[in-house]
Write a protein that holds these residues in place. Structure first.
Motif, PDB file in Angstrom:
ATOM      1  N   HIS A  32      16.467  60.197   1.712  1.00 35.07           N
ATOM      2  CA  HIS A  32      16.932  59.722   0.696  1.00 35.07           C
ATOM      3  C   HIS A  32      16.378  57.757   1.225  1.00 35.07           C
ATOM      4  O   HIS A  32      16.085  57.392   0.491  1.00 35.07           O
ATOM      5  CB  HIS A  32      18.307  59.765   0.849  1.00 35.07           C
ATOM      6  N   LEU A  33      17.186  57.904   2.386  1.00 36.45           N
ATOM      7  CA  LEU A  33      16.871  56.577   2.991  1.00 36.45           C
ATOM      8  C   LEU A  33      15.392  55.645   3.012  1.00 36.45           C
ATOM      9  O   LEU A  33      14.850  55.116   2.903  1.00 36.45           O
ATOM     10  CB  LEU A  33      16.999  56.528   4.712  1.00 36.45           C
ATOM     11  N   LEU A 263      23.856  52.410   0.942  1.00 35.88           N
ATOM     12  CA  LEU A 263      24.393  53.504   0.815  1.00 35.88           C
ATOM     13  C   LEU A 263      23.627  54.648   2.492  1.00 35.88           C
ATOM     14  O   LEU A 263      24.398  55.226   2.374  1.00 35.88           O
ATOM     15  CB  LEU A 263      24.456  53.631   0.171  1.00 35.88           C
ATOM     16  N   CYS A 264      22.648  54.958   1.934  1.00 43.47           N
ATOM     17  CA  CYS A 264      21.496  55.425   2.635  1.00 43.47           C
ATOM     18  C   CYS A 264      22.103  55.499   4.034  1.00 43.47           C
ATOM     19  O   CYS A 264      22.340  56.157   5.501  1.00 43.47           O
ATOM     20  CB  CYS A 264      19.931  55.504   2.374  1.00 43.47           C
ATOM     21  N   MET A 309      31.359  59.335   0.021  1.00 41.85           N
ATOM     22  CA  MET A 309      30.164  58.324  -0.347  1.00 41.85           C
ATOM     23  C   MET A 309      28.266  58.888  -0.353  1.00 41.85           C
ATOM     24  O   MET A 309      27.972  59.378  -0.770  1.00 41.85           O
ATOM     25  CB  MET A 309      30.246  57.564   1.020  1.00 41.85           C
ATOM     26  N   LEU A 310      28.026  60.734   0.422  1.00 39.64           N
ATOM     27  CA  LEU A 310      26.809  61.688  -0.008  1.00 39.64           C
ATOM     28  C   LEU A 310      27.164  62.023  -1.207  1.00 39.64           C
ATOM     29  O   LEU A 310      25.843  62.403  -1.269  1.00 39.64           O
ATOM     30  CB  LEU A 310      27.231  62.993   1.146  1.00 39.64           C
ATOM     31  N   ARG A 311      28.531  62.233  -1.894  1.00 40.76           N
ATOM     32  CA  ARG A 311      28.381  63.047  -3.103  1.00 40.76           C
ATOM     33  C   ARG A 311      27.568  61.028  -4.540  1.00 40.76           C
ATOM     34  O   ARG A 311      26.507  61.910  -4.921  1.00 40.76           O
ATOM     35  CB  ARG A 311      29.748  63.215  -3.747  1.00 40.76           C
ATOM     36  N   VAL A 312      28.423  60.291  -3.889  1.00 36.94           N
ATOM     37  CA  VAL A 312      27.521  59.346  -5.387  1.00 36.94           C
ATOM     38  C   VAL A 312      26.222  59.755  -4.164  1.00 36.94           C
ATOM     39  O   VAL A 312      25.180  59.441  -4.979  1.00 36.94           O
ATOM     40  CB  VAL A 312      28.241  58.250  -4.409  1.00 36.94           C
ATOM     41  N   LEU A 313      25.493  59.335  -2.998  1.00 38.77           N
ATOM     42  CA  LEU A 313      24.097  59.067  -2.513  1.00 38.77           C
ATOM     43  C   LEU A 313      23.118  60.014  -2.891  1.00 38.77           C
ATOM     44  O   LEU A 313      22.152  59.881  -3.701  1.00 38.77           O
ATOM     45  CB  LEU A 313      23.968  59.369  -0.917  1.00 38.77           C
ATOM     46  N   GLU A 314      23.518  61.655  -2.904  1.00 39.58           N
ATOM     47  CA  GLU A 314      23.316  62.499  -3.770  1.00 39.58           C
ATOM     48  C   GLU A 314      22.749  62.153  -5.216  1.00 39.58           C
ATOM     49  O   GLU A 314      21.708  62.036  -5.270  1.00 39.58           O
ATOM     50  CB  GLU A 314      23.926  64.099  -3.229  1.00 39.58           C
ATOM     51  N   ASN A 315      23.806  61.842  -5.691  1.00 45.38           N
ATOM     52  CA  ASN A 315      23.286  61.628  -7.126  1.00 45.38           C
ATOM     53  C   ASN A 315      22.728  60.250  -7.543  1.00 45.38           C
ATOM     54  O   ASN A 315      21.608  60.813  -8.398  1.00 45.38           O
ATOM     55  CB  ASN A 315      25.278  61.142  -8.157  1.00 45.38           C
TER      56      ASN A 315
END
Length: 498
Positions: A32-33, A263-264, A309-315
């Motif tokens: 993701h980063l 966020l990443c 945070m991880l949920r938002v990042l994944e979305n």
């Protein structure tokens, strides 16, 4: 993306990563980063959009200024062209009026010349009466077909030798008049040609100005002809509005990408070994800020906060590519709008250049305009002189016609006079013949009486008593006298009468 309200709705997942459920592991966070970092290359489009907005402001101001100037200048040029066309049309109308007068004058000349030629043709048909005693033309003027001729040939040759009234006409007089008339007509044609040349040059100059304004460049491709299906060109205000909307949306989308990237980074920092993992896993073409690798304790975060945070990042990760693509699409749209605006500015600049060229051409026409007016004045003056001369020569032709017609009429009177004189001469000849007979009779009677008298008394009378008594009787004669003697006799009688 969840970090931006202006982001579009997420598309259906097209990769295994997009359909991932649960909390991402370290490897996935690194992916993701990397994706977020690559998406940040869209920054260049946002910078370009800012440059376009800045440049568009200047272009719109330039376009507005040029259009105002060009509109004012174009109205002035159009008025000048209309004035020049009016002057040209006025010159043409004046020339056509003079030409109409010329045609009328030539028509009267043709009538006079036709009358003259008809009169001369009539004189050629009138054979001189042989009773007038005219000599035949020289033999050299008669064509022969050999030494021997038939009776018919002889009679025709005799007829050919007979003179006509036309033989007594001096054609040099009217031929000289006709030659001078041809010279006058040629002079008019020359002056008319000079006027036509000047009008042609004026017309070409006006057409050149019009061509300059139409911008017909033969070296460039012809413009595409519009069709009913083409969309109308956007107004400058609409272009500017669309540009601002695109720039604002691009800035918002870029801010969402930046937030996602942050966020990443934050997620990796809150994951044990995240920095080292990212350092070893990142491709060579992706550069990450050194802050990710710094041994700095991140802000404390509990498991619930980290899970959110991880949920938002994944979305958000699902939408990264779409957002980057949207920024690229909007950047392309802005480039297209910038091209349209640049075309408008180029058109305004070309229009200004064309108007300057047209203005220079109008100045050249203004310099030559007095020459065109002078050409018309010269044409009128030349026509006035030519018309006066043609009218005078036409009257001379009419005078020749009258003279030759009177010549023909006088010849007919001459024939009648010849008949009268022949009749008078015949009468005088008869009277003279009778007088001769009477005088001869009287003379014989007188002589006989004289002889009788002398026989009777002649021997008784002395000779000196009556001298001449024995002489012969006086004899009278009637003789024909010449014209000169008759004139002298009349003059003597006239003096004796006085």
């Amino acid at each position: 993306m969840s970090s931006s309200d202006s982001s579009p709705s997420p598309s259906p997942p097209s990769s295994p990563e997009a359909s991932f459920h649960g909390q991402p592991d370290l490897e996935r966070l690194v992916l993701h980063l990397v994706s977020a970092k690559r998406a940040l290359t869209s920054t260049q489009y946002v910078h370009r959009a800012n440059d376009i907005i800045t440049g568009s402001r200047a272009l719109i101001e330039e376009i507005a200024t040029l259009n105002a100037k060009n509109g004012f200048a174009r109205r002035g040029v159009d008025e000048q062209i209309e004035t020049l066309e009016a002057i040209r049309n006025g010159i043409n109308e004046a020339g056509e009026k003079v030409d109409s007068e010329f045609q009328q004058t030539i028509a009267r000349l043709d009538v006079a010349n036709d009358r003259l030629q008809t009169t001369l043709a009539g004189l050629r048909k009138v054979l001189i009466d042989p009773s007038l005693g005219q000599p035949a033309p020289p033999a050299s003027e008669i064509s022969t077909q050999g030494e021997l001729s038939s009776d018919l040939d002889i009679s025709e040759s005799t007829k050919a030798r007979q003179r006509t009234l036309h033989d007594f006409v001096d054609e040099a007089n009217h031929e000289e008049v006709l030659a001078s008339l041809r010279g006058f007509i040629d002079s008019y044609r020359d002056s008319q040609s000079d006027l036509d040349d000047n009008v042609g040059r004026l017309t070409e100059s006006i057409a050149h100005v019009t061509e300059v304004l139409l911008d017909r460049n033969k070296d460039s491709d012809p413009p595409k002809r519009p069709t009913p299906y083409d969309e109308p060109p956007l107004l400058i205000s609409a272009i500017w509005h669309d540009m601002e909307a695109h720039a604002s949306d691009m800035a918002g989308s870029l801010q969402s990408l930046i937030s996602h990237y942050d966020l990443c980074v934050s997620a990796l920092k809150h994951t044990e070994g995240g920095g080292e993992a990212a350092k070893h896993a990142l491709p060579a073409d992706v550069d990450i800020d050194d802050g990710l690798y710094a041994k700095k304790v991140p802000d404390p975060m509990d498991d619930a906060e980290r899970a959110e945070m991880l949920r938002v990042l994944e979305n958000d990760a699902v939408e990264v590519d779409d957002v980057a693509a949207e920024i690229k699409d909007r950047a392309d749209d802005m480039e297209a709008l910038w091209a349209q605006l640049s075309d408008r500015a180029d058109a305004a600049r070309r229009s200004q250049t064309q108007l300057l060229q047209a203005y220079k051409s109008l100045l050249a026409i203004k310099t030559n305009l007095p020459l065109y007016i002078e050409a018309l004045d010269l044409f009128r003056a030349s026509w006035a002189n030519v018309q006066f001369s043609i009218v005078a020569k036409t009257e001379e032709l009419v005078g020749f016609c009258g003279f030759y017609e009177q010549f023909h009429s006088s010849y007919e009177k001459l024939l009648r006079e010849a008949d009268r004189r022949n009749a008078a001469a015949e009468q005088m000849r008869a009277v003279a013949s009778k007088a001769r007979r009477d005088l001869d009779r009287l003379w014989r009677a007188d002589q006989k009486a004289r002889d009788t008298f002398m026989e009777d008394v002649g021997v008784f009378l002395p000779g000196d008593l009556a001298p001449g008594r024995a002489g012969a009787a006086t004899r009278w004669e009637v003789t024909l006298v010449s014209t000169e003697e008759s004139v002298e006799h009349n003059e003597v009688d006239s003096r004796d009468g006085d």
